[in-house]
Design a protein around this motif. Structure first.
Motif, PDB file in Angstrom:
ATOM      1  N   GLY A   1      18.316  23.474  14.493  1.00  0.00           N
ATOM      2  CA  GLY A   1      18.868  22.232  13.981  1.00  0.00           C
ATOM      3  C   GLY A   1      20.117  21.841  14.743  1.00  0.00           C
ATOM      4  O   GLY A   1      20.732  22.658  15.440  1.00  0.00           O
ATOM      5  N   GLU A   2      20.491  20.577  14.608  1.00  0.00           N
ATOM      6  CA  GLU A   2      21.653  20.041  15.336  1.00  0.00           C
ATOM      7  C   GLU A   2      22.786  19.736  14.364  1.00  0.00           C
ATOM      8  O   GLU A   2      22.582  19.102  13.317  1.00  0.00           O
ATOM      9  CB  GLU A   2      21.256  18.762  16.076  1.00  0.00           C
ATOM     10  CG  GLU A   2      20.220  18.982  17.178  1.00  0.00           C
ATOM     11  CD  GLU A   2      20.734  19.860  18.299  1.00  0.00           C
ATOM     12  OE1 GLU A   2      21.955  19.816  18.568  1.00  0.00           O
ATOM     13  OE2 GLU A   2      19.921  20.589  18.898  1.00  0.00           O
TER      14      GLU A   2
ATOM     15  N   ALA B   1      17.020  36.142  18.147  1.00  0.00           N
ATOM     16  CA  ALA B   1      16.008  35.181  18.604  1.00  0.00           C
ATOM     17  C   ALA B   1      14.710  35.295  17.816  1.00  0.00           C
ATOM     18  O   ALA B   1      14.001  34.303  17.612  1.00  0.00           O
ATOM     19  CB  ALA B   1      15.734  35.385  20.097  1.00  0.00           C
ATOM     20  N   TYR B   2      14.366  36.505  17.386  1.00  0.00           N
ATOM     21  CA  TYR B   2      13.151  36.710  16.596  1.00  0.00           C
ATOM     22  C   TYR B   2      13.434  36.563  15.108  1.00  0.00           C
ATOM     23  O   TYR B   2      12.626  35.994  14.362  1.00  0.00           O
ATOM     24  CB  TYR B   2      12.559  38.088  16.897  1.00  0.00           C
ATOM     25  CG  TYR B   2      12.182  38.260  18.348  1.00  0.00           C
ATOM     26  CD1 TYR B   2      11.009  37.703  18.845  1.00  0.00           C
ATOM     27  CD2 TYR B   2      13.013  38.933  19.235  1.00  0.00           C
ATOM     28  CE1 TYR B   2      10.657  37.826  20.186  1.00  0.00           C
ATOM     29  CE2 TYR B   2      12.676  39.074  20.579  1.00  0.00           C
ATOM     30  CZ  TYR B   2      11.502  38.522  21.047  1.00  0.00           C
ATOM     31  OH  TYR B   2      11.169  38.636  22.373  1.00  0.00           O
ATOM     32  N   PHE B   3      14.582  37.058  14.675  1.00  0.00           N
ATOM     33  CA  PHE B   3      14.938  36.990  13.263  1.00  0.00           C
ATOM     34  C   PHE B   3      15.031  35.545  12.777  1.00  0.00           C
ATOM     35  O   PHE B   3      14.574  35.213  11.681  1.00  0.00           O
ATOM     36  CB  PHE B   3      16.279  37.701  13.062  1.00  0.00           C
ATOM     37  CG  PHE B   3      16.737  37.796  11.637  1.00  0.00           C
ATOM     38  CD1 PHE B   3      16.060  38.598  10.732  1.00  0.00           C
ATOM     39  CD2 PHE B   3      17.850  37.091  11.205  1.00  0.00           C
ATOM     40  CE1 PHE B   3      16.482  38.698   9.402  1.00  0.00           C
ATOM     41  CE2 PHE B   3      18.278  37.182   9.890  1.00  0.00           C
ATOM     42  CZ  PHE B   3      17.594  37.983   8.990  1.00  0.00           C
ATOM     43  N   VAL B   4      15.595  34.676  13.596  1.00  0.00           N
ATOM     44  CA  VAL B   4      15.828  33.296  13.177  1.00  0.00           C
ATOM     45  C   VAL B   4      14.529  32.531  12.935  1.00  0.00           C
ATOM     46  O   VAL B   4      14.510  31.546  12.197  1.00  0.00           O
ATOM     47  CB  VAL B   4      16.712  32.568  14.217  1.00  0.00           C
ATOM     48  CG1 VAL B   4      15.899  32.161  15.447  1.00  0.00           C
ATOM     49  CG2 VAL B   4      17.393  31.353  13.602  1.00  0.00           C
ATOM     50  N   ARG B   5      13.431  32.992  13.517  1.00  0.00           N
ATOM     51  CA  ARG B   5      12.152  32.294  13.355  1.00  0.00           C
ATOM     52  C   ARG B   5      11.705  32.250  11.892  1.00  0.00           C
ATOM     53  O   ARG B   5      10.980  31.339  11.495  1.00  0.00           O
ATOM     54  CB  ARG B   5      11.075  32.972  14.204  1.00  0.00           C
ATOM     55  CG  ARG B   5      11.311  32.876  15.712  1.00  0.00           C
ATOM     56  CD  ARG B   5      10.231  33.626  16.465  1.00  0.00           C
ATOM     57  NE  ARG B   5      10.459  33.607  17.907  1.00  0.00           N
ATOM     58  CZ  ARG B   5       9.711  34.260  18.794  1.00  0.00           C
ATOM     59  NH1 ARG B   5       8.673  34.978  18.366  1.00  0.00           N
ATOM     60  NH2 ARG B   5       9.991  34.198  20.093  1.00  0.00           N
TER      61      ARG B   5
ATOM     62  N   VAL C   1      14.334  23.844   8.534  1.00  0.00           N
ATOM     63  CA  VAL C   1      14.850  22.698   9.289  1.00  0.00           C
ATOM     64  C   VAL C   1      13.746  21.752   9.740  1.00  0.00           C
ATOM     65  O   VAL C   1      14.027  20.753  10.411  1.00  0.00           O
ATOM     66  CB  VAL C   1      15.675  23.164  10.517  1.00  0.00           C
ATOM     67  CG1 VAL C   1      16.848  24.016  10.079  1.00  0.00           C
ATOM     68  CG2 VAL C   1      14.808  23.935  11.509  1.00  0.00           C
ATOM     69  N   GLU C   2      12.506  22.046   9.390  1.00  0.00           N
ATOM     70  CA  GLU C   2      11.400  21.187   9.801  1.00  0.00           C
ATOM     71  C   GLU C   2      11.494  19.815   9.130  1.00  0.00           C
ATOM     72  O   GLU C   2      11.657  19.719   7.912  1.00  0.00           O
ATOM     73  CB  GLU C   2      10.065  21.852   9.449  1.00  0.00           C
ATOM     74  CG  GLU C   2       9.742  23.066  10.301  1.00  0.00           C
ATOM     75  CD  GLU C   2       8.471  23.763   9.859  1.00  0.00           C
ATOM     76  OE1 GLU C   2       7.906  23.353   8.810  1.00  0.00           O
ATOM     77  OE2 GLU C   2       8.046  24.710  10.531  1.00  0.00           O
ATOM     78  N   ASN C   3      11.418  18.779   9.936  1.00  0.00           N
ATOM     79  CA  ASN C   3      11.397  17.395   9.442  1.00  0.00           C
ATOM     80  C   ASN C   3      12.622  17.020   8.618  1.00  0.00           C
ATOM     81  O   ASN C   3      12.539  16.207   7.690  1.00  0.00           O
ATOM     82  CB  ASN C   3      10.117  17.144   8.621  1.00  0.00           C
ATOM     83  CG  ASN C   3       8.859  17.432   9.402  1.00  0.00           C
ATOM     84  OD1 ASN C   3       8.748  17.052  10.556  1.00  0.00           O
ATOM     85  ND2 ASN C   3       7.927  18.131   8.777  1.00  0.00           N
ATOM     86  N   ARG C   4      13.773  17.638   8.916  1.00  0.00           N
ATOM     87  CA  ARG C   4      14.998  17.252   8.233  1.00  0.00           C
ATOM     88  C   ARG C   4      16.178  17.470   9.175  1.00  0.00           C
ATOM     89  O   ARG C   4      16.171  18.373  10.015  1.00  0.00           O
ATOM     90  CB  ARG C   4      15.180  18.036   6.937  1.00  0.00           C
ATOM     91  CG  ARG C   4      15.217  19.545   7.070  1.00  0.00           C
ATOM     92  CD  ARG C   4      15.164  20.217   5.689  1.00  0.00           C
ATOM     93  NE  ARG C   4      16.158  19.684   4.785  1.00  0.00           N
ATOM     94  CZ  ARG C   4      16.143  19.890   3.471  1.00  0.00           C
ATOM     95  NH1 ARG C   4      15.179  20.604   2.920  1.00  0.00           N
ATOM     96  NH2 ARG C   4      17.094  19.379   2.687  1.00  0.00           N
TER      97      ARG C   4
ATOM     98  N   ILE D   1      20.598  26.266  10.867  1.00  0.00           N
ATOM     99  CA  ILE D   1      20.553  27.721  10.719  1.00  0.00           C
ATOM    100  C   ILE D   1      21.304  28.353  11.892  1.00  0.00           C
ATOM    101  O   ILE D   1      21.033  28.036  13.052  1.00  0.00           O
ATOM    102  CB  ILE D   1      19.102  28.251  10.709  1.00  0.00           C
ATOM    103  CG1 ILE D   1      18.232  27.460   9.725  1.00  0.00           C
ATOM    104  CG2 ILE D   1      19.096  29.744  10.408  1.00  0.00           C
ATOM    105  CD1 ILE D   1      18.651  27.562   8.288  1.00  0.00           C
ATOM    106  N   ILE D   2      22.234  29.254  11.584  1.00  0.00           N
ATOM    107  CA  ILE D   2      22.986  29.967  12.599  1.00  0.00           C
ATOM    108  C   ILE D   2      22.698  31.461  12.439  1.00  0.00           C
ATOM    109  O   ILE D   2      22.940  32.034  11.377  1.00  0.00           O
ATOM    110  CB  ILE D   2      24.505  29.728  12.462  1.00  0.00           C
ATOM    111  CG1 ILE D   2      24.835  28.236  12.535  1.00  0.00           C
ATOM    112  CG2 ILE D   2      25.268  30.520  13.521  1.00  0.00           C
ATOM    113  CD1 ILE D   2      24.583  27.603  13.889  1.00  0.00           C
TER     114      ILE D   2
END
Length: 214
Positions: A17-18, A38-42, A48-51, A56-57
């Motif tokens: 997300g931005e 990099a894997y955990f954040v998935r 954050v999809e479509n919003r 997420i940090i």
């Protein structure tokens, strides 16, 4: 004779997300032992999809190592028992700098959720006792609040804090009985704690994550 020297180093984190004036929710999520951000954040991508109001940090532990032998897959750790206090200071400093950068780009009324998984539960707990913000929700997933945090310090953080203790019913490392005991201790320290369980092992669970966002 052992000495310590404070040095500058590069820390790594992942972001989904931005950040913008439209951001209303920020999640800081800290992985467990032997994982990479990099894997955990998935696991949090669906949030954050479509919003455009959620970011997420996922910071990564400062110590990386080969999971087996001298090559292959790499994992990260927040700390070990060796030089433990210095490692705690280092990751608290890292997380405070990261939070300052992230939250400095957000509206003043931003809602923050902090989640620690496994080893990350101790990491986020220690961090928040020295953080410069107070989260709207703390999630301790498959791990516990550190027993070595002084009661006065713990109470200052936890008093009135919405907190979720989450554990799978077949977790290999933390039993439901241990989670219940942790839940009671956190309530005694003043947290508005809830115990949440799901069918699963020592892992994240999307259905439970969805419940925690509601």
């Amino acid at each position: 004779m052992e000495h310590h020297l404070t040095v500058a180093r590069t820390a790594r984190y992942q972001q989904l997300g931005e950040l913008s004036a439209r951001t209303r929710r920020v999640w800081f999520v800290c992985h467990g032992y032997g994982q990479l951000a990099a894997y955990f954040v998935r696991h949090f991508a669906f949030l954050v999809e479509n919003r455009d109001d959620t970011v997420i940090i996922a910071p990564e532990g400062l110590s990386r190592f080969y999971l087996q032998g001298n090559g292959g897959r790499v994992g990260a750790s927040w700390m070990t028992r060796d030089d433990r206090l210095a490692e705690i200071d280092d990751h608290v400093c890292f997380l405070n700098q990261l939070a300052a950068v992230v939250l400095g780009q957000c509206p003043a009324d931003i809602e923050t959720t902090v989640l620690g998984f496994s080893q990350g539960t101790a990491t986020v707990s220690r961090w928040l006792t020295r953080a410069h913000f107070r989260p709207a929700h703390l999630i301790l997933w498959a791990g516990g609040f550190p027993e070595d945090i002084a009661a006065e310090t713990a109470q200052k953080l936890l008093q009135g804090l919405p907190l979720s203790v989450v554990v799978g019913n077949n977790d290999e490392y933390i039993s439901l009985a241990q989670a219940k005991q942790q839940h009671q201790q956190l309530q005694q320290l003043g947290a508005e704690a809830q115990l949440r369980t799901f069918v699963g092992k020592h892992e994240l669970n999307r259905a439970m994550l969805e419940k925690l966002t509601q």
